[in-house]
Design a protein around this motif. Structure first.
Motif, PDB file in Angstrom:
ATOM      1  N   GLN A  37      37.421  24.377 -17.355  1.00  0.00           N
ATOM      2  CA  GLN A  37      38.009  24.819 -16.083  1.00  0.00           C
ATOM      3  C   GLN A  37      39.255  25.680 -16.257  1.00  0.00           C
ATOM      4  N   VAL A  38      39.882  25.599 -17.423  1.00  0.00           N
ATOM      5  CA  VAL A  38      41.048  26.463 -17.672  1.00  0.00           C
ATOM      6  C   VAL A  38      40.693  27.613 -18.616  1.00  0.00           C
ATOM      7  N   GLY A  39      39.379  27.863 -18.757  1.00  0.00           N
ATOM      8  CA  GLY A  39      38.939  29.040 -19.496  1.00  0.00           C
ATOM      9  C   GLY A  39      38.867  28.895 -20.997  1.00  0.00           C
ATOM     10  N   LYS A  40      38.856  27.669 -21.504  1.00  0.00           N
ATOM     11  CA  LYS A  40      38.785  27.459 -22.951  1.00  0.00           C
ATOM     12  C   LYS A  40      37.330  27.365 -23.419  1.00  0.00           C
ATOM     13  N   LEU A  41      37.093  27.778 -24.657  1.00  0.00           N
ATOM     14  CA  LEU A  41      35.771  27.632 -25.247  1.00  0.00           C
ATOM     15  C   LEU A  41      35.667  26.215 -25.800  1.00  0.00           C
ATOM     16  N   VAL A  42      34.685  25.459 -25.306  1.00  0.00           N
ATOM     17  CA  VAL A  42      34.545  24.045 -25.650  1.00  0.00           C
ATOM     18  C   VAL A  42      33.293  23.823 -26.486  1.00  0.00           C
ATOM     19  N   VAL A  43      33.454  23.105 -27.605  1.00  0.00           N
ATOM     20  CA  VAL A  43      32.333  22.705 -28.447  1.00  0.00           C
ATOM     21  C   VAL A  43      32.258  21.187 -28.476  1.00  0.00           C
ATOM     22  N   ARG A  44      31.094  20.669 -28.129  1.00  0.00           N
ATOM     23  CA  ARG A  44      30.812  19.236 -28.290  1.00  0.00           C
ATOM     24  C   ARG A  44      30.009  19.104 -29.573  1.00  0.00           C
ATOM     25  N   LEU A  45      30.628  18.531 -30.597  1.00  0.00           N
ATOM     26  CA  LEU A  45      30.062  18.517 -31.943  1.00  0.00           C
ATOM     27  C   LEU A  45      29.354  17.192 -32.216  1.00  0.00           C
ATOM     28  N   HIS A  46      28.040  17.272 -32.368  1.00  0.00           N
ATOM     29  CA  HIS A  46      27.226  16.083 -32.626  1.00  0.00           C
ATOM     30  C   HIS A  46      26.766  16.059 -34.072  1.00  0.00           C
ATOM     31  N   THR A  47      26.472  14.862 -34.567  1.00  0.00           N
ATOM     32  CA  THR A  47      25.958  14.733 -35.915  1.00  0.00           C
ATOM     33  C   THR A  47      24.515  15.205 -35.988  1.00  0.00           C
ATOM     34  N   GLY A  48      24.104  15.713 -37.153  1.00  0.00           N
ATOM     35  CA  GLY A  48      22.724  16.126 -37.360  1.00  0.00           C
ATOM     36  C   GLY A  48      22.286  17.171 -36.369  1.00  0.00           C
ATOM     37  N   ASP A  49      21.164  16.899 -35.702  1.00  0.00           N
ATOM     38  CA  ASP A  49      20.681  17.754 -34.621  1.00  0.00           C
ATOM     39  C   ASP A  49      20.852  17.000 -33.309  1.00  0.00           C
ATOM     40  N   PRO A  50      21.407  17.640 -32.292  1.00  0.00           N
ATOM     41  CA  PRO A  50      21.704  16.939 -31.031  1.00  0.00           C
ATOM     42  C   PRO A  50      20.474  16.372 -30.329  1.00  0.00           C
ATOM     43  N   SER A  51      19.281  16.871 -30.658  1.00  0.00           N
ATOM     44  CA  SER A  51      18.087  16.417 -29.952  1.00  0.00           C
ATOM     45  C   SER A  51      17.570  15.067 -30.429  1.00  0.00           C
ATOM     46  N   LEU A  52      18.112  14.552 -31.551  1.00  0.00           N
ATOM     47  CA  LEU A  52      17.691  13.262 -32.070  1.00  0.00           C
ATOM     48  C   LEU A  52      18.821  12.247 -31.960  1.00  0.00           C
ATOM     49  N   TYR A  53      18.645  11.266 -31.085  1.00  0.00           N
ATOM     50  CA  TYR A  53      19.622  10.187 -30.914  1.00  0.00           C
ATOM     51  C   TYR A  53      21.032  10.720 -30.663  1.00  0.00           C
ATOM     52  N   GLY A  54      21.104  11.858 -29.979  1.00  0.00           N
ATOM     53  CA  GLY A  54      22.402  12.491 -29.744  1.00  0.00           C
ATOM     54  C   GLY A  54      23.041  12.131 -28.417  1.00  0.00           C
ATOM     55  N   ALA A  55      22.273  11.504 -27.511  1.00  0.00           N
ATOM     56  CA  ALA A  55      22.778  11.129 -26.179  1.00  0.00           C
ATOM     57  C   ALA A  55      23.362  12.326 -25.433  1.00  0.00           C
ATOM     58  N   ILE A  56      22.733  13.500 -25.622  1.00  0.00           N
ATOM     59  CA  ILE A  56      23.258  14.673 -24.909  1.00  0.00           C
ATOM     60  C   ILE A  56      22.733  14.747 -23.479  1.00  0.00           C
ATOM     61  N   GLY A  57      21.603  14.107 -23.204  1.00  0.00           N
ATOM     62  CA  GLY A  57      21.005  14.202 -21.880  1.00  0.00           C
ATOM     63  C   GLY A  57      21.926  13.745 -20.775  1.00  0.00           C
ATOM     64  N   GLU A  58      22.584  12.609 -20.990  1.00  0.00           N
ATOM     65  CA  GLU A  58      23.478  12.067 -19.965  1.00  0.00           C
ATOM     66  C   GLU A  58      24.726  12.939 -19.784  1.00  0.00           C
ATOM     67  N   GLN A  59      25.158  13.580 -20.885  1.00  0.00           N
ATOM     68  CA  GLN A  59      26.304  14.491 -20.778  1.00  0.00           C
ATOM     69  C   GLN A  59      25.911  15.743 -19.992  1.00  0.00           C
ATOM     70  N   ILE A  60      24.713  16.240 -20.289  1.00  0.00           N
ATOM     71  CA  ILE A  60      24.224  17.430 -19.590  1.00  0.00           C
ATOM     72  C   ILE A  60      24.030  17.147 -18.103  1.00  0.00           C
ATOM     73  N   ASP A  61      23.534  15.953 -17.767  1.00  0.00           N
ATOM     74  CA  ASP A  61      23.364  15.586 -16.351  1.00  0.00           C
ATOM     75  C   ASP A  61      24.690  15.671 -15.606  1.00  0.00           C
ATOM     76  N   MET A  62      25.763  15.210 -16.250  1.00  0.00           N
ATOM     77  CA  MET A  62      27.072  15.250 -15.600  1.00  0.00           C
ATOM     78  C   MET A  62      27.596  16.675 -15.492  1.00  0.00           C
ATOM     79  N   LEU A  63      27.343  17.497 -16.513  1.00  0.00           N
ATOM     80  CA  LEU A  63      27.765  18.899 -16.435  1.00  0.00           C
ATOM     81  C   LEU A  63      27.022  19.614 -15.304  1.00  0.00           C
ATOM     82  N   ASN A  64      25.763  19.247 -15.116  1.00  0.00           N
ATOM     83  CA  ASN A  64      24.998  19.849 -14.016  1.00  0.00           C
ATOM     84  C   ASN A  64      25.603  19.503 -12.661  1.00  0.00           C
ATOM     85  N   GLU A  65      26.156  18.314 -12.559  1.00  0.00           N
ATOM     86  CA  GLU A  65      26.804  17.917 -11.306  1.00  0.00           C
ATOM     87  C   GLU A  65      28.010  18.803 -11.003  1.00  0.00           C
ATOM     88  N   PHE A  66      28.658  19.291 -12.062  1.00  0.00           N
ATOM     89  CA  PHE A  66      29.806  20.187 -11.903  1.00  0.00           C
ATOM     90  C   PHE A  66      29.388  21.661 -11.888  1.00  0.00           C
TER      91      PHE A  66
END
Length: 246
Positions: free
Chosen positions: A70-99
């Motif tokens: 929201q203040v114009g910064k480049l944000v990286v969410r750094l997950h181990t391995g590949d985010p698609s395996l046991y990364g729990a990114i789905g719930e984070q993405i759902d919340m980002l969609n709400e915003f």
């Protein structure tokens, strides 16, 4: 844009070039605690805000990302391995969609791929199994009954079992209902990290060997004939014609 980046399996050189470039540019990096090798963070630019998410709840993790965005910064969410395996990114993405915040996922090298590299093995065997199963044993996180280790093992495919080494005896119990006790099995702790350890055995011996090594977490269990056999591919057989070779 918020970027979910796969940090790779542990070796800081195994992050993708795209992930590396994003880390170099990021103003805020929210990384997955002890699962990500701290050496990977050395790719981040000087002055970047580095946030360890290990002690944060979902809402706090997303708040860190949203406030940076929201203040114009480049944000990286750094997950181990590949985010698609046991990364729990789905719930984070759902919340980002709400915003209504845009995001992009950058894949990484999963530990099950790094483990195969460390072993010098190929999960798919010419004239043998052509299937790789990635799964986990049920623990605090439930697993559908149709995906029990016993059920999946019945396919006789190569298997990489995540998040289960602390329950190695239960793993052996389930697999032994399908496989013979001399089935080859390996435990790879911290694949590609400098402190990587590999324990090889059979279903009959792997429990004791793993306990003797003191391996209780951050390890993969690999099961299958690929550990003993390689086969011979038709692709490079001189008598096998195809589009590029007659």
């Amino acid at each position: 844009m918020i970027y979910f980046v796969g940090a790779g399996s542990g070796d800081p050189d195994l992050i993708t070039l795209k992930g590396y470039k994003l880390l170099q540019q990021a103003d805020v990096v929210v990384y997955a605690g002890s699962l990500v090798n701290p050496e990977v963070l050395s790719h981040a630019k000087e002055g970047a805000k580095i946030v360890n998410s290990a002690h944060l709840a979902l809402e706090e993790i997303v708040r860190e990302m949203v406030e940076g965005y929201q203040v114009g910064k480049l944000v990286v969410r750094l997950h181990t391995g590949d985010p698609s395996l046991y990364g729990a990114i789905g719930e984070q993405i759902d919340m980002l969609n709400e915003f209504n915040i845009p995001y992009k996922v950058v894949p990484g090298v999963s530990s099950f791929l790094a483990a195969a590299a460390s072993l010098g093995r190929e999960y798919t065997i010419p004239d043998g199994t052509q299937t790789m199963i990635v799964t986990r044993l049920e623990g605090r996180t439930p697993v559908p009954a149709s995906e029990s280790l016993k059920s999946l093992a019945s396919h006789k495919s190569s298997m990489a079992i995540f998040l289960s080494v602390g329950m190695i005896d239960r793993v052996v119990e389930e697999l032994s209902q399908v496989h013979p006790l001399d089935m080859p099995i390996a435990v790879v702790e911290k694949a590609s990290w400098p402190e990587e350890r590999i324990v090889k055995g059979t279903l009959e011996t792997i429990g004791e060997l793993t306990r003797e090594a003191g391996i209780t977490k951050t390890a993969l269990i690999l099961v299958g004939e690929f550990l003993n056999h390689t086969g011979k591919s038709k692709l490079y057989d001189k008598d096998f014609a195809h589009e590029y070779r007659q």
